[in-house]
Design an enzyme around this catalytic site. Sequence first.
Site, PDB file in Angstrom:
ATOM      1  N   LYS A 158       2.198   4.432   1.540  1.00  0.00           N
ATOM      2  CA  LYS A 158       2.460   4.804   2.955  1.00  0.00           C
ATOM      3  C   LYS A 158       1.477   6.018   2.844  1.00  0.00           C
ATOM      4  O   LYS A 158       3.391   7.195   2.319  1.00  0.00           O
ATOM      5  CB  LYS A 158       4.221   4.673   3.050  1.00  0.00           C
ATOM      6  CG  LYS A 158       3.809   5.346   4.490  1.00  0.00           C
ATOM      7  CD  LYS A 158       5.347   4.910   4.980  1.00  0.00           C
ATOM      8  CE  LYS A 158       5.607   4.745   7.103  1.00  0.00           C
ATOM      9  NZ  LYS A 158       5.136   6.484   7.336  1.00  0.00           N
ATOM     10  N   PHE A 199      -7.669   2.076   5.305  1.00  0.00           N
ATOM     11  CA  PHE A 199      -6.443   1.219   4.801  1.00  0.00           C
ATOM     12  C   PHE A 199      -6.670   0.096   5.829  1.00  0.00           C
ATOM     13  O   PHE A 199      -6.494  -0.990   5.471  1.00  0.00           O
ATOM     14  CB  PHE A 199      -4.983   1.824   5.335  1.00  0.00           C
ATOM     15  CG  PHE A 199      -4.772   2.120   6.303  1.00  0.00           C
ATOM     16  CD1 PHE A 199      -4.361   1.160   7.659  1.00  0.00           C
ATOM     17  CD2 PHE A 199      -4.556   3.663   6.637  1.00  0.00           C
ATOM     18  CE1 PHE A 199      -3.756   1.949   8.873  1.00  0.00           C
ATOM     19  CE2 PHE A 199      -3.765   4.055   7.554  1.00  0.00           C
ATOM     20  CZ  PHE A 199      -3.510   3.144   8.630  1.00  0.00           C
ATOM     21  N   ARG A 247      -3.754   8.179  17.310  1.00  0.00           N
ATOM     22  CA  ARG A 247      -2.840   7.548  17.669  1.00  0.00           C
ATOM     23  C   ARG A 247      -2.676   7.664  18.860  1.00  0.00           C
ATOM     24  O   ARG A 247      -2.271   6.296  19.711  1.00  0.00           O
ATOM     25  CB  ARG A 247      -1.383   7.035  16.561  1.00  0.00           C
ATOM     26  CG  ARG A 247      -0.595   6.618  16.635  1.00  0.00           C
ATOM     27  CD  ARG A 247       0.444   6.778  15.906  1.00  0.00           C
ATOM     28  NE  ARG A 247       1.576   6.463  16.197  1.00  0.00           N
ATOM     29  CZ  ARG A 247       2.820   5.613  15.465  1.00  0.00           C
ATOM     30  NH1 ARG A 247       2.726   5.884  14.162  1.00  0.00           N
ATOM     31  NH2 ARG A 247       4.326   5.325  16.087  1.00  0.00           N
ATOM     32  N   GLU A 298       1.035  -0.567  -0.366  1.00  0.00           N
ATOM     33  CA  GLU A 298       0.019   0.025   0.053  1.00  0.00           C
ATOM     34  C   GLU A 298       1.055   1.212  -0.102  1.00  0.00           C
ATOM     35  O   GLU A 298       2.005   1.464   0.857  1.00  0.00           O
ATOM     36  CB  GLU A 298      -0.421  -0.132   1.247  1.00  0.00           C
ATOM     37  CG  GLU A 298      -1.667  -0.905   1.141  1.00  0.00           C
ATOM     38  CD  GLU A 298      -2.547  -0.759   2.372  1.00  0.00           C
ATOM     39  OE1 GLU A 298      -2.907  -0.087   3.715  1.00  0.00           O
ATOM     40  OE2 GLU A 298      -3.086  -1.775   2.578  1.00  0.00           O
ATOM     41  N   LYS A 345       6.760  -1.200   7.088  1.00  0.00           N
ATOM     42  CA  LYS A 345       6.729  -0.502   6.281  1.00  0.00           C
ATOM     43  C   LYS A 345       8.538   0.035   5.800  1.00  0.00           C
ATOM     44  O   LYS A 345       9.515  -0.541   6.317  1.00  0.00           O
ATOM     45  CB  LYS A 345       7.560   1.136   7.455  1.00  0.00           C
ATOM     46  CG  LYS A 345       8.114   1.392   8.611  1.00  0.00           C
ATOM     47  CD  LYS A 345       7.403   2.152   9.147  1.00  0.00           C
ATOM     48  CE  LYS A 345       8.699   1.989  10.312  1.00  0.00           C
ATOM     49  NZ  LYS A 345       8.314   2.983  11.484  1.00  0.00           N
ATOM     50  N   ARG A 395       4.614  -4.904  16.948  1.00  0.00           N
ATOM     51  CA  ARG A 395       5.429  -4.942  16.033  1.00  0.00           C
ATOM     52  C   ARG A 395       5.985  -6.186  15.048  1.00  0.00           C
ATOM     53  O   ARG A 395       7.078  -6.371  15.037  1.00  0.00           O
ATOM     54  CB  ARG A 395       6.511  -3.613  16.364  1.00  0.00           C
ATOM     55  CG  ARG A 395       5.576  -2.499  16.315  1.00  0.00           C
ATOM     56  CD  ARG A 395       6.534  -1.492  17.105  1.00  0.00           C
ATOM     57  NE  ARG A 395       6.151  -0.407  17.218  1.00  0.00           N
ATOM     58  CZ  ARG A 395       6.481   1.057  16.184  1.00  0.00           C
ATOM     59  NH1 ARG A 395       7.740   0.634  15.539  1.00  0.00           N
ATOM     60  NH2 ARG A 395       6.555   1.527  16.969  1.00  0.00           N
TER      61      ARG A 395
HETATM   62  P1  AMP Z   1       6.069   5.397  10.510  1.00  0.00           P
HETATM   63  O1  AMP Z   1       4.958   6.335  11.302  1.00  0.00           O
HETATM   64  O2  AMP Z   1       6.770   5.634  10.177  1.00  0.00           O
HETATM   65  O3  AMP Z   1       6.103   4.227  12.166  1.00  0.00           O
HETATM   66  O4  AMP Z   1       4.771   4.828   9.510  1.00  0.00           O
HETATM   67  C1  AMP Z   1       3.913   4.026  10.026  1.00  0.00           C
HETATM   68  C2  AMP Z   1       2.494   4.619  10.120  1.00  0.00           C
HETATM   69  O5  AMP Z   1       2.277   5.275   8.569  1.00  0.00           O
HETATM   70  C3  AMP Z   1       0.939   4.458  10.792  1.00  0.00           C
HETATM   71  O6  AMP Z   1       0.624   4.626  12.224  1.00  0.00           O
HETATM   72  C4  AMP Z   1       0.004   5.739   9.901  1.00  0.00           C
HETATM   73  O7  AMP Z   1       0.008   6.648  10.613  1.00  0.00           O
HETATM   74  C5  AMP Z   1       0.942   5.277   8.222  1.00  0.00           C
HETATM   75  N1  AMP Z   1       0.281   5.209   7.248  1.00  0.00           N
HETATM   76  C6  AMP Z   1       0.323   5.693   6.627  1.00  0.00           C
HETATM   77  N2  AMP Z   1      -0.376   4.643   5.045  1.00  0.00           N
HETATM   78  C7  AMP Z   1      -0.252   3.780   5.402  1.00  0.00           C
HETATM   79  C8  AMP Z   1      -1.017   2.295   5.312  1.00  0.00           C
HETATM   80  N3  AMP Z   1      -1.670   2.336   3.796  1.00  0.00           N
HETATM   81  N4  AMP Z   1      -1.366   1.999   5.841  1.00  0.00           N
HETATM   82  C9  AMP Z   1      -0.796   1.599   7.341  1.00  0.00           C
HETATM   83  N5  AMP Z   1      -0.350   2.723   7.604  1.00  0.00           N
HETATM   84  C10 AMP Z   1       0.082   4.047   6.921  1.00  0.00           C
END
Ligand code: AMP
Length: 565
Positions: A253, A344, A273, A251, A426, A420
Amino acid sequence: MKYSEFVDIYEKLGATPKRLEKVSILAPFLRKLKEKGKPEWGYLFYGKVVADYDAREFGISRQLAFKAISSAFGINNDKVIAEFNKIGDLGEIAEKFADKRKQSALFSKALTVEKVFDNLRRVMDIEGKGAVDKKINLISELLASANGKEAKYIIRTLLNDLRIGVAEGVLRDSITEAFFEGKKEEMVVKIEEAYDLVNDFAIVFSAAAKGVKELEKIEIKVGTPMKVMLAVKVENVKEAFEAVGKPAAFEFKYDGFRLVINKKGNEVKLFTRRLDDVTAQFPDVVDAILKNVRGESFILDTEAVGFDRKSGKYMPFQAISQRIKRKYDIDKLIEKLPVEVNVFDVLYYDGENVMVKPYTERRKIIEKIIKNVPWKIRTSVQKVIGNEEEAEKFYHEALKVGEEGVMVKKLDAPYKQQRRVGYMVKLKPEVADLDLVIVGAEYGSGKRAGLLTSYIVACSDNGEFLEVGKVGSGLKEKENEGGTTYEEMSKLLKPLIIGKEGNAVKVSPKIVVSVTYQNIQKSPSYSSGYAMRFPRITHYRPDKKIDEIATLKDIEKDAKKGERK
Ligand code: AMP
């Protein structure tokens, strides 16, 4: 129950940094608390009188605490302030005054937990005219019948500074230890899962006290905030497949902020969050949900992303971050900083907890119930991919259209909060550290008063220094943690001060630091025209000279890499 019983436990907990010891102190106490039939008293262990997720606060400033202490002990306010300047800890000051006070008739009645809990609740809830005086009265009423230690913890609780080192983990383990000694391993997980669903100590504690069956009955509740699923970082497509299996769902991001959307009947609630309720800030999202999602009740996991109405392009998170906090002029802000909701995941749908269903099933649900309306609401861009080549292509496509990277999800995995492990990963480009020079700094407050603790950093451009941001994290608090401390940095900078304005100073550019960050964005706030997002100092670089630091060209290059189109 006497408040002193709580205070004894506070003292014991504060005296040991060891988690296991904390658990063995708390567990027997929880068994005792069970008998009282007041599970909510347990909130006092994390210094609150409401559930963990509840953001209400006591609203007690230091000034107000001075006044309450002064009124409770009949001491001049200036004297309290003078004591504070000497000792620096209001809890200890209250303790000292309470101990000094002569035993009086008031003292004959021991302070009860009921009384403390009740007054604290009222302090929290009082609003409007005369609120300050009423708060002071409620606090000094407690202090008036408190002994030294009790006074200390009442003040510390009110100032959100309990200092007993009890976080959610310790509380969860203590519940397990208190009621499930025989089958700990298995129960640790169950309790954590229940906790993640309701984020409320009292609910989990009282269910656990009744046994496994009650604990298992704890269910997801539409309308209260819950913890979300988090992702592990991977370095490349191959690692992504290794983590979640092949094929997997890829997906986009999105670079926005997480929004968990709850709906029941006509009522919509939005949580971040961090479990904050932000419904009032996003009436546009509420409206989009009511109009474009089918279903009587549901919980959706989404990312809200900002976009520019004129250019029709997404905007980075930083541009819309003010929408999360702002409580006035919301209509104007919606016009200026609109958001699109990218859905999502789904956790609950029409009376059913769907977290246990595999990802593919949940995806089907959102595809069925959401009407995609560009720039308002849509399901996230997603593709099930089974080979590395195609996955690479998808990843590059995501970066090309300006997304942060991709999320990769395990097809048959349930929705797991927090944890996790291999459910979702990611993947985003790594950005290297930049070496920058410190050109300004700001004094810290509280424990860090007198120290320069946040730094304006700059790049170079033909002999000139141009600011690219302010960084206040990354250095160490204490020497034994390894690395440069704030104190050391402060010592290095103070002789270099060349100007002062309020809390901020200008320093001559001599000290070089390596700074990491998430990405760089255009910003009018700094003289380079750019700002780093989430900067953090990784190293002090005494080995680097200022003519070796990053140039404006380097900054522009990095900004382009992560820029949204
Ligand atoms: P990070 O903040 O770098 O840990 O990345 C995870 C965050 O990406 C999640 O907490 C979401 O807020 C965001 N995110 C953006 N797009 C998506 C997606 N398609 N699926 C899940 N999380 C997403």
